[in-house]
Design a protein around this motif. Structure first.
Motif, PDB file in Angstrom:
ATOM      1  N   PRO A 237       0.655  -0.809   0.289  1.00 39.30           N
ATOM      2  CA  PRO A 237       0.067   0.449   0.260  1.00 39.30           C
ATOM      3  C   PRO A 237       0.689   1.395  -0.072  1.00 39.30           C
ATOM      4  O   PRO A 237       2.084   0.836   0.260  1.00 39.30           O
ATOM      5  N   THR A 238      -0.064   2.110  -0.152  1.00 40.24           N
ATOM      6  CA  THR A 238       0.785   3.948  -0.145  1.00 40.24           C
ATOM      7  C   THR A 238       1.397   3.644   1.238  1.00 40.24           C
ATOM      8  O   THR A 238       0.822   3.244   2.185  1.00 40.24           O
ATOM      9  N   LEU A 239       2.496   3.757   1.209  1.00 44.01           N
ATOM     10  CA  LEU A 239       3.544   4.419   2.329  1.00 44.01           C
ATOM     11  C   LEU A 239       2.117   5.739   3.252  1.00 44.01           C
ATOM     12  O   LEU A 239       1.841   6.432   3.100  1.00 44.01           O
ATOM     13  N   GLY A 240       2.503   5.074   4.946  1.00 42.84           N
ATOM     14  CA  GLY A 240       1.761   5.344   5.838  1.00 42.84           C
ATOM     15  C   GLY A 240      -0.097   4.810   5.882  1.00 42.84           C
ATOM     16  O   GLY A 240      -0.798   5.098   7.005  1.00 42.84           O
ATOM     17  N   LEU A 241      -0.639   3.914   4.468  1.00 46.01           N
ATOM     18  CA  LEU A 241      -2.155   3.683   4.843  1.00 46.01           C
ATOM     19  C   LEU A 241      -2.259   2.173   5.753  1.00 46.01           C
ATOM     20  O   LEU A 241      -3.040   3.066   6.175  1.00 46.01           O
ATOM     21  N   VAL A 242      -0.981   1.734   6.264  1.00 43.39           N
ATOM     22  CA  VAL A 242      -0.879   1.147   7.098  1.00 43.39           C
ATOM     23  C   VAL A 242       0.339   1.462   8.578  1.00 43.39           C
ATOM     24  O   VAL A 242       1.393   1.844   7.718  1.00 43.39           O
ATOM     25  N   SER A 243      -0.399   1.156   9.289  1.00 43.56           N
ATOM     26  CA  SER A 243       1.041   1.760  10.431  1.00 43.56           C
ATOM     27  C   SER A 243       2.783   0.564  10.615  1.00 43.56           C
ATOM     28  O   SER A 243       1.967  -0.958   9.841  1.00 43.56           O
ATOM     29  N   ARG A 244       3.520   0.990  10.796  1.00 45.62           N
ATOM     30  CA  ARG A 244       4.595   0.516  10.855  1.00 45.62           C
ATOM     31  C   ARG A 244       4.964   0.583  12.367  1.00 45.62           C
ATOM     32  O   ARG A 244       6.221  -0.710  12.663  1.00 45.62           O
ATOM     33  N   GLY A 245       3.874   0.750  13.404  1.00 48.02           N
ATOM     34  CA  GLY A 245       4.436   1.201  14.639  1.00 48.02           C
ATOM     35  C   GLY A 245       4.485  -0.939  15.423  1.00 48.02           C
ATOM     36  O   GLY A 245       3.541  -1.676  15.323  1.00 48.02           O
ATOM     37  N   GLY A 246       5.140  -1.262  15.795  1.00 48.52           N
ATOM     38  CA  GLY A 246       5.517  -2.206  16.398  1.00 48.52           C
ATOM     39  C   GLY A 246       5.991  -3.463  15.516  1.00 48.52           C
ATOM     40  O   GLY A 246       5.977  -4.431  15.550  1.00 48.52           O
ATOM     41  N   ILE A 247       6.748  -3.040  14.397  1.00 51.08           N
ATOM     42  CA  ILE A 247       7.256  -4.500  13.574  1.00 51.08           C
ATOM     43  C   ILE A 247       8.997  -3.655  13.380  1.00 51.08           C
ATOM     44  O   ILE A 247       8.637  -2.024  13.393  1.00 51.08           O
ATOM     45  N   VAL A 248       9.861  -4.345  13.650  1.00 48.00           N
ATOM     46  CA  VAL A 248      10.886  -4.867  13.814  1.00 48.00           C
ATOM     47  C   VAL A 248      11.216  -3.706  12.303  1.00 48.00           C
ATOM     48  O   VAL A 248      11.048  -4.609  10.946  1.00 48.00           O
ATOM     49  N   PRO A 249      12.478  -2.632  12.296  1.00 50.29           N
ATOM     50  CA  PRO A 249      12.001  -1.808  11.087  1.00 50.29           C
ATOM     51  C   PRO A 249      13.419  -2.197  10.464  1.00 50.29           C
ATOM     52  O   PRO A 249      14.814  -2.336  10.723  1.00 50.29           O
ATOM     53  N   ILE A 250      13.738  -1.472   8.614  1.00 54.41           N
ATOM     54  CA  ILE A 250      14.476  -1.064   8.052  1.00 54.41           C
ATOM     55  C   ILE A 250      14.354   0.196   7.723  1.00 54.41           C
ATOM     56  O   ILE A 250      15.337   1.093   8.079  1.00 54.41           O
ATOM     57  N   THR A 251      13.686   0.374   7.363  1.00 55.86           N
ATOM     58  CA  THR A 251      13.709   2.429   7.391  1.00 55.86           C
ATOM     59  C   THR A 251      11.919   2.914   7.334  1.00 55.86           C
ATOM     60  O   THR A 251      10.977   2.435   6.620  1.00 55.86           O
ATOM     61  N   SER A 252      11.367   3.375   7.918  1.00 57.06           N
ATOM     62  CA  SER A 252      10.034   4.342   7.998  1.00 57.06           C
ATOM     63  C   SER A 252       9.685   4.798   6.776  1.00 57.06           C
ATOM     64  O   SER A 252       8.449   5.473   6.638  1.00 57.06           O
ATOM     65  N   ARG A 253      10.928   5.177   5.649  1.00 50.00           N
ATOM     66  CA  ARG A 253      10.896   5.664   4.705  1.00 50.00           C
ATOM     67  C   ARG A 253      10.266   5.003   3.255  1.00 50.00           C
ATOM     68  O   ARG A 253      10.124   5.522   2.313  1.00 50.00           O
ATOM     69  N   HIS A 254      10.503   3.778   3.583  1.00 50.33           N
ATOM     70  CA  HIS A 254       9.988   2.701   2.694  1.00 50.33           C
ATOM     71  C   HIS A 254       9.043   1.508   3.431  1.00 50.33           C
ATOM     72  O   HIS A 254       8.585   0.939   2.792  1.00 50.33           O
ATOM     73  N   ASP A 255       8.926   1.180   4.478  1.00 51.87           N
ATOM     74  CA  ASP A 255       8.447   0.424   4.611  1.00 51.87           C
ATOM     75  C   ASP A 255       6.979   0.094   4.834  1.00 51.87           C
ATOM     76  O   ASP A 255       6.647   1.343   5.327  1.00 51.87           O
ATOM     77  N   THR A 256       6.730  -0.788   4.338  1.00 47.34           N
ATOM     78  CA  THR A 256       5.097  -0.697   5.272  1.00 47.34           C
ATOM     79  C   THR A 256       4.626  -2.280   4.872  1.00 47.34           C
ATOM     80  O   THR A 256       5.082  -2.685   4.197  1.00 47.34           O
ATOM     81  N   PRO A 257       3.772  -2.676   5.628  1.00 44.00           N
ATOM     82  CA  PRO A 257       2.451  -4.315   6.192  1.00 44.00           C
ATOM     83  C   PRO A 257       1.917  -4.044   4.505  1.00 44.00           C
ATOM     84  O   PRO A 257       1.552  -3.016   4.233  1.00 44.00           O
TER      85      PRO A 257
END
Length: 532
Positions: A237-257
């Motif tokens: 999905p578009t970045l921000g449509l689904v929260s990344r909160g509580g997910i082991v990250p790589i980068t908040s500028r790319h990551d999306t569930p």
């Protein structure tokens, strides 16, 4: 047979299969015979089928959950797709059944068993390790935001799916779908073929019917590539449509569930359940109202009629004969469905930007975001990237940690002018490449082959002639959906990608649904040991 009649028939069959314990015929010799593919009803049941059966009291969530757990017992030994099952899954299912009896269903995921990629926090008896033994003693204090959304929707958290360790952001020589926790995930179509990465276990599980739907995460194709390789629907999905909160990250500028499912409808129902504004994830604020209230509003068989669809061929066709054949067939079908297909809609190459700006930005973001996640997670485990590198140096496993080392050399400072310049250049170039093309040709979307047929495990990096189809959407934070389109001559799945601008998710889902309904391209896995 009509759709309603089919659902009633399948619902009755599901209930009968549960009653006699015949959900999953055994795979002969644990997969040694390619003609012994499982044909259990749960392999075909959609979310809508399950809801129909549960609404008619022909099936309970507890029975469905036990059915999927049985499939996992039977098939996971040859797939390694599931790391662990939730010891509380049956209890969750019973609670869902009680809620349905007393109050009705909370929504379309009521009582539906869902698998999570093993980088999503759950505040229960399941570990969250990102596939690494370094986090075995981590104790997340609360659910990831999307997990809380699933629980609120009445879904059953069935367990956690394998992944490429650290979501493929550790080193240079890990095979896709391998983790120290789960071992090597196998592609259910041909077992010696790559399931792609990093949401490998989620995609393989969805393809094999080990859960109704699964959730993956995507940083640079980690949902759409495994989905294409396993003939499933994958939504980035578009970045921000689904929260990344509580997910082991790589980068908040790319990551999306994003969801992975066997049908567009199931993937859409899941997306609607997990999306929402999370105060802890500022990117979600801009996404408020980006989707209509009801996903069924966008699932239209005529969605492609009268639309202008651009064809992205450069770097994707002329590389593999099977890809060309399947893509040309998809283009003919798009025309038959009333779409105007526009040749020459090739997204410009931004490899120079990726090298000069994207990688430096992502390395800095990884250090910053991972350090924040580790510091906030209770339990005995490495507390920052430097300690994580030291852990891997003390526990060598034959694979390197080159990306960890490169990230550790950055300052991790997201306020630094040099970092900000890299990020603005990378994101800006990716968005312009898509938006300018859409505007110049007056396009509603872009379609392209998602990837090549799955290579043999360990040879994923040998497919360089095929240009990545995900770089622009992931760097720009734009939506990307892949849907089954066909198969290679030796039975390996091939996907078709729909790509659009920011918050065009609903429109792309409509296009993907129309294509899916017109083609019915997906076949069930055969669990062949090899094609060689």
């Amino acid at each position: 047979m009509g759709t309603f009649s089919r659902r009633k028939y399948l619902a009755a069959g599901l209930a009968a299969a549960v009653a006699v314990g015949s959900l999953t015929p055994a795979v002969a010799s644990t997969g040694a015979r390619g003609d012994a593919a499982p044909a259990g009803l749960f392999e075909h049941a959609t979310v809508v089928d399950l809801q129909t059966a549960m609404h008619a009291r022909l099936l309970s969530s507890e029975q469905a959950t036990r059915g999927y757990l049985h499939r996992i017992d039977q098939l996971n030994p040859i797939l390694n797709a599931v790391v662990r099952v939730n010891p509380d899954a049956v209890t969750m299912a019973r609670r869902s059944d009680a809620h349905r009896r007393a109050h009705g269903a909370r929504g379309p995921l009521e009582g539906i068993p869902v698998l999570l990629k093993e980088n999503m926090n759950t505040a229960d008896r399941q570990a969250t390790t990102a596939g690494s033994k370094a986090l075995l003693a981590a104790k997340p204090a609360e659910d990831a935001f999307l997990v809380a959304r699933l629980r609120a929707a009445g879904a059953v958290i069935l367990g956690k799916a394998n992944l490429s360790e650290w979501s493929n952001f550790r080193g240079s020589n890990l095979p896709d779908g391998w983790s120290a926790i789960g071992g090597q995930t196998h592609n259910p179509y041909v077992l010696d073929r790559s399931p792609s990465g990093s949401s490998s276990g989620s995609a393989a599980s969805a393809a094999a019917g080990l859960a109704a739907v699964a959730i993956g995460t995507d940083t640079d194709g980690s949902v759409v590539y495994p989905a294409s390789a396993t003939s499933t629907v994958g939504i980035r999905p578009t970045l921000g449509l689904v929260s990344r909160g509580g997910i082991v990250p790589i980068t908040s500028r790319h990551d999306t569930p994003g969801p992975i499912a066997r049908t567009v409808t199931d993937a859409a129902l899941t997306l609607w359940a997990i999306q929402g504004v999370d105060p802890a994830d500022p990117a979600t604020a801009a996404a408020a109202g980006a989707l209509p209230s009801d996903p069924r509003a966008v699932l239209n068989r005529d969605a492609l009629r009268g639309k202008r669809i651009g064809l992205w061929r450069a770097g994707h066709t002329g590389v593999d004969a099977d890809v060309d054949r399947v893509f040309d067939g998809a283009v003919r079908r798009l025309r038959d469905m009333g779409a105007t297909v526009v040749e020459g809609a090739d997204v410009p190459d931004i490899q120079d930007v990726t090298t000069a700006h994207t990688l430096p930005a992502v390395l800095t973001e990884f250090k910053h975001d991972l350090n924040a996640y580790l510091a906030a997670t209770p339990g005995r485990h490495p507390k920052d990237l430097r300690e994580l590198i030291e852990y891997h140096e003390r526990h060598p496993d034959g694979f390197d940690h080159l990306l960890f080392d490169m990230a550790d050399k950055t300052d991790g400072d997201l306020t630094a002018p040099a970092y900000r310049a890299h990020r603005e250049a990378a994101t800006g170039a990716a968005r312009r490449a898509i938006d300018d093309l859409l505007g110049r040709h007056r396009l509603d979307a872009i379609v392209t082959p998602t990837s090549l047929p799955a290579p043999v495990i360990g040879h994923e990096r040998d497919s360089a002639p095929f240009a990545k189809s995900t770089t622009h959407s992931t760097t720009g934070g734009y939506p990307h959906i892949t849907v089954p389109a066909g198969y290679s001559a030796n039975g390996l799945p091939l996907g078709l990608s729909f790509i659009g601008t920011r918050f065009s998710d609903a429109r792309l889902l409509g296009f993907a649904y129309a294509f899916e309904q017109a083609t019915n391209a997906r076949r069930t896995p055969r669990y062949l040991p090899t094609t060689r």
